[in-house]
Each structure stands twice: as C-alpha cells, then as structure tokens.
Scaffold this active site. Structure first.
Site, PDB file in Angstrom:
ATOM      1  N   GLY A 326       8.127  15.675  17.636  1.00 20.34           N
ATOM      2  CA  GLY A 326       6.747  15.560  18.083  1.00 20.34           C
ATOM      3  C   GLY A 326       6.437  16.596  19.153  1.00 20.34           C
ATOM      4  O   GLY A 326       6.985  17.695  19.167  1.00 20.34           O
ATOM      5  N   SER A 327       5.585  16.239  20.088  1.00 20.92           N
ATOM      6  CA  SER A 327       5.127  17.201  21.089  1.00 20.92           C
ATOM      7  C   SER A 327       6.157  17.536  22.158  1.00 20.92           C
ATOM      8  O   SER A 327       5.916  18.407  23.002  1.00 20.92           O
ATOM      9  CB  SER A 327       3.847  16.696  21.758  1.00 20.92           C
ATOM     10  OG  SER A 327       2.780  16.776  20.837  1.00 20.92           O
ATOM     11  N   THR A 328       7.323  16.865  22.166  1.00 19.96           N
ATOM     12  CA  THR A 328       8.390  17.304  23.075  1.00 19.96           C
ATOM     13  C   THR A 328       8.878  18.696  22.682  1.00 19.96           C
ATOM     14  O   THR A 328       9.558  19.367  23.456  1.00 19.96           O
ATOM     15  CB  THR A 328       9.580  16.325  23.056  1.00 19.96           C
ATOM     16  OG1 THR A 328      10.143  16.272  21.742  1.00 19.96           O
ATOM     17  CG2 THR A 328       9.149  14.926  23.478  1.00 19.96           C
TER      18      THR A 328
END
Length: 636
Positions: A326-328
C-alpha cells in the site's frame, strides 16, 4: 603255510590302517593347532575387540539442551527435571503383562503404549525405555510402595524442555519435537549421527531449529558391562556429555508481550528492529500458539484445533505472509525518484483526483484531488495521483532495481528455521519476473499500464512484514543495511565466553544526504500533520512514519465502504515508522489483516509499542482502533 601267509597280510593291512589313522589324527591336530594359532595369535586383537564389544556396551548420555534468554536475561526456553517411569526389557519379563500391571498403579494411556513400542524397536535390550513421562508426586509415591512387584522397572529423573512464557514469541523461538525420519535424514546429511545417539527431540521451527547444533551439545557415553543375556552388570567408565550452548537474544520479552497484547484478537504481524545493528526487538505474528503443546508430541485434538483454525495461528506472518505494501511504498518511491533524478523535492504536480493512462482512469481516494502537490505533500497526505505519474515516468525496471537494493522481494536471511527455507521471497515485479512467472506469451508481456498501480504499492507488489521492517530500518539508518537477526550472543556453557553474532552491514546504499533529509522530513510530517497525526498526537518524541492500506480484492471502480464488505475481504492496514528521528533506536513495520485503513488500526499499535520502548510506558491492554482517522485524514 596258508594260514601264516594270511596272518602276515592281515597284519600289514592293520599296520597300514593304523599308520593312515595316525597321519589323519596328526593332520587333524595340525589343523586344530593352525586354527588355534590363527585365532589366538594372528587374529588375537580382532577377536579380543569383538569379545570386549559383546561384554561392554556403550550407552549414550544425552546432553542438557542450551537455554534461550532475551536481551535482559528473561528465560524464554529452558529445561526442568521430572520423573519418568522406565522399563529395561531384558529384566522385566513379559512386557505386555508388566505394562498392564503398571497401568493399575499409574495412568498409562494408549499413546504411551504406542510410543513405548516404537522406542522399543529402536533401543537395545539393556537400555531403559520410558513408558510414562512427567509423573506426578502421587504417582511416584504409589509406584514406590509397590516397586517390589516390578523387576526391571524404575523411576528416573530426566530433563524436559519448557517455554515459561507460553505463547509469547513462539513464532520466533519455535519448539522442539520428537525426531522423525525427515529429521534423521537432515542429521545424516550434517554428519551428526554419532552426536544424536539417544536423543529423542530436535528443534522443529524458529530459533530451536536454526541453532539446533549449538543448542544440542555433545553426547556423552557410559561403558556398561553386560552378561550373555544382555543384562547390565556394572558401570565401567563414564564420559560426561557437554551441555548445549545458550542463546542470548536481541529480543525484548516485555516489548514482545506488550506488542502481542496490543493486537488484541486481530490477525497481523509486527517486526521491530534496532536500525543500527539489525537486531530484532520484537517479532510478532498473531494469533500465536503455545509451544509447550509440542514437546512430548501434540495431541490430535490440539493439532486439529491449531491446524484447522480459520485464523491460521501456525503461520508465521512476519516471514511467510506476503502482502501489498500500500502507501507505505510511497516514501521509497519518492527516494527512488530523487536518487534517479526523476523528480526534485520542490517539483509539483496539479492533482485533479485522478490520472488517465490510455483508456483507463486511476483515481485518487480524495475526490477532487489535493491541488498542487510537491514531494513533501505527496507523502504527508498520501497523494495517489503523484505516484501514478511518478511510476509511469520511472518505468517498472527502474522501480524494481531500486526496491531490490532495499531487499524487497528477497529473503532477508533472518536466523529462524532451517537456513532460509521457511522465509517467503514475496514478489518484486519487473519485466523479467513476469516472463518467468507466467507460461503463455501473452501473459509474459509487461504492459505500461501495469506500472501505474505499482507506484502506490498495489498491483503485483507483495512483500513480507520483515522485508518492510528491514527497508524502514535501512531508511532510518541513512542507507546502511543490516541483516535482521534474533541472536545477540552464543554463550559457551563450558567457558562462559560470549560469542557475538556480529552486526554485519549487508551494504551501504550510498544515498545522498540531501535526498534522505527530504524523506525524513516528510515522514515526520506524516505524524505531525498528515495521516498519522491522530495516532501520534502528544508524543514527547519525534517519530517518522507512513500509513498504508492494501486492497484485498478489486473494487472495479466502486467506492470502498468498510461496513459493506465482509471482514475477510476488508483492506489490510499497514504502518511503517522509526523514532526518535534524530537518532533512531527503533524501526518497525505493522500489518493488521483486514484492519481497514493504516491510520485506523496499524498506527495506534505502533504508537503503543514505541511509547513502551522509548518511554517505558505500560499500556492497559489492546490498542484501540481510531475510526475517525479515516474521515479526517483522507487516507489513500
């Protein structure tokens, strides 16, 4: 004349026969003498050794297994003494009758009989074989009162493995179990057969398996004189065993326990690392299990419960679970852009809330977009459109090259299990990966549109929590990467000498300091004014972080509404962080399966863990979810 002539002939025949008999006797004695000389003189040493072997037996004496402690000396695995009821077959008469009679005195279950028969097939006649282990004081007293009835049966004290903290750190420590044919093959391949004579148990998973030969020790031997019936007469000599070495870990048992409690009844994983050494501070996979169940052979009921449980407690999610980041993924994408010259920190884009590529529109979660977005804002407010465009500009192979240098899509080599066979590689997508992954030519082609979703940590991306933690620790350590490891020292039980597991940098990625400062500042901004601000409100230390949400199934253009989605199909929540920013002591990656948004369930767990590790603050229980964080922060 006739009679005299016949007597002479008879006498000659008699003399001939007598001479022949004498020669035969002499030859026979010569053969016997030759055989005697052969056996007693020429073959003397050989048969003397054979005779000694028949008279003297070597009984292996199993060494004490090494102890495992955490970084502060808290015992995580040790041995304790307990009484066993043992039978020497050569002295016990009819075994079935003896066991039936014993069953009237102590509790002997069918599984005990089955194990005894298996051990009997493997043992020598003069060796004692346990029929019951870990007797209670009452059972010991009852047998002692009737000892006279059971020749060849006695009570002995043996050592048993125990994990005092039960389920705490069970996936890291692992467990021991009875040696199987598969284990025997491994022992033979390692040329350790002699050292495992008499040993019944071996490390099956975790540290118990990885450091098996360190923990096991060296088997001793006792020389015992036996009679023709195989009965032991007296002990002649004893070579004592050498206890196994002890392991002192980098793990903090209290931090581990607090982290496990922070998850509550949620599934997930957390890996916390000391960025300056690679030493693992906490390695949590939930749900967990009690390794004590496996020591003497797990019962069918317990095995069925663990193996068939829908939450899969036996899976070590930290090294075996591969998830979209994801956005990590975005801070690493931003750093890749800076290092490759694809973007500058001040370069901004106009975000309308979507990015169109060909006939497909990739949407940002914030309707109407974020306006003008530079790199700082793209990370702090998690702007998808920024990374759609960046991924398209960089291309899949440039992305793969940079992420591969961080260890994503590769086994870390953590010291759990047998070598690295138990660790998943995950998926680092590239054109070459796709050619190898799929069989049909039309499937092997990489399409430019597939690169777009890679930029926000979706698509084919799939990494283990420990890979994300290692990448985060490397970022915190300004590009110097260490191999994650759990053992700090191996302690020699004979000398007390501590043999350190040296922190060995895998590589120095040589990132530019000005580029790193951009990412550090933006990730600090995440927890000050962005998607992690609610979770870290009021923190007396500065923590850099990034929330993330990984899509479990395709929405096909529909709006995601958690309440309308079945729990096992809800998004995974992720969060990466390190603190304090100025001199990081801890870096971590958190995953909550089907936990929704990263700010909602993963970030609060991270806050609780960091508060304890940096401040010594003890939590009251599980970390509470922050449902309001979703609405306020416009997470991806």
């Amino acid at each position: 004349m006739g009679d005299f002539h016949n007597s002479e002939a008879d006498l000659d025949r008699f003399r001939f026969r007598l001479g022949f008999a004498a020669v035969f006797v002499l030859l026979a004695f010569a053969l016997l003498l030759g055989r005697f000389v052969w056996l007693q003189v020429i073959q003397h040493d050989f048969y003397r050794t054979r005779a000694e072997d028949n008279r003297i037996a070597l009984i292996p004496v199993v060494p004490n297994r090494g102890v495992i402690t955490d970084r502060n000396g808290v015992v995580l695995a040790h041995n304790y003494s307990a009484f066993t009821l043992e039978i020497t077959p050569s002295q016990a008469g009819k075994l079935d009758e003896t066991i039936d009679a014993l069953a009237e005195v102590v509790d002997i279950q069918p599984k005990d009989r089955k194990r005894f028969k298996r051990l009997l097939d493997e043992a020598k006649n003069f060796e004692s074989i346990p029929i019951r282990t870990r007797l209670s004081d009452g059972e010991v007293a009852r047998f002692a009162a009737q000892r006279y009835r059971f020749p060849g049966v006695e009570i002995k004290a043996r050592l048993f493995r125990q994990y005092p903290l039960g389920h705490v750190a069970s996936h890291a420590i692992g467990y021991i179990g009875r040696i199987t044919d598969r284990d025997l093959k491994w022992i033979e391949e390692s040329e350790q057969q002699a050292n495992y004579k008499g040993t019944d148990h071996i490390g099956k998973t975790g540290l118990e398996q990885h450091y098996e030969f360190e923990l096991h020790g060296e088997t001793g031997y006792e020389q015992v004189e036996i009679d023709a019936g195989g009965r032991a007469l007296r002990s002649l000599k004893r070579i004592p065993p050498v206890p196994g070495n002890n392991l002192q870990l980098t793990l903090d048992a209290k931090l581990q326990e607090i982290t496990e409690k922070a998850f509550g009844d949620r599934k997930g994983a957390l890996v916390a690392i000391d960025p300056s050494t690679g030493g693992i501070l906490a390695l949590v996979s939930t749900p967990t299990f009690d390794p004590n169940l496996f020591i003497d052979g797990i019962s069918p009921e317990n095995w069925r419960e663990l193996n068939e449980h829908p939450d899969k407690p036996m899976i070590n999610r930290t090294i075996n679970g591969a998830y979209p980041p994801g956005s990590t993924f975005k801070p690493f994408m931003a750093l890749a852009a800076l290092e490759t010259g694809k973007r500058t920190a001040g370069q901004a884009i106009a975000d309308p809330g979507y990015f169109t590529f060909g006939n497909h529109t990739f949407r940002d979660d914030k309707k109407g977009g974020h306006g003008m977005v530079d790199m700082y804002k793209s990370i702090v407010h998690s702007c998808d459109t920024y990374y759609y465009m960046l991924a398209n500009d960089m291309g899949i192979d440039n992305i793969a090259k940079f992420m591969g240098s961080l260890g994503l899509g590769q086994r870390t080599g953590i010291d759990i299990g047998k070598d690295d066979s138990g660790e998943s590689k995950g998926v680092l997508p590239s054109q070459e990966w796709k050619r190898q992954r799929f069989k049909r030519p039309e499937q092997q082609k990489w399409y430019a549109g597939e690169t777009i979703s890679i930029g926000i940590g979706q698509g084919y991306n799939a990494y283990t929590p420990i890979q994300l933690a290692q990448a985060t620790a490397t970022l915190a350590n300004n590009g110097v990467m260490y191999r994650p490891h759990l053992v700090r020292h191996i302690v020699d039980t004979k000398s007390g000498e501590k043999r350190p597991i040296e922190p060995k940098p895998i590589r120095d990625l040589g990132w530019k300091r000005q580029n790193l400062d951009v990412i550090h500042r933006a990730m600090l901004g995440v927890n000050k004014e962005g998607t992690g601000a609610r979770a870290f409100a009021g923190a007396p230390y500065q923590a850099a972080g990034k929330t993330g949400t990984a899509q479990v199934f395709s929405l096909k253009g529909a709006q995601y509404k958690e309440s309308a989605v079945r729990k096992h199909l809800r998004d995974h929540a992720l969060y990466i962080a390190y603190a304090p920013v100025e001199a990081p002591k801890i870096a971590l990656a958190v995953l909550v399966e089907n936990g929704g948004f990263g700010a909602q369930s993963a970030a609060p767990i991270a806050r609780m863990v960091m508060d304890y590790y940096l401040l010594g603050k003890l939590p009251g229980g599980a970390a509470a979810e922050d449902a309001d964080a979703v609405e306020d922060d416009n997470e991806e």
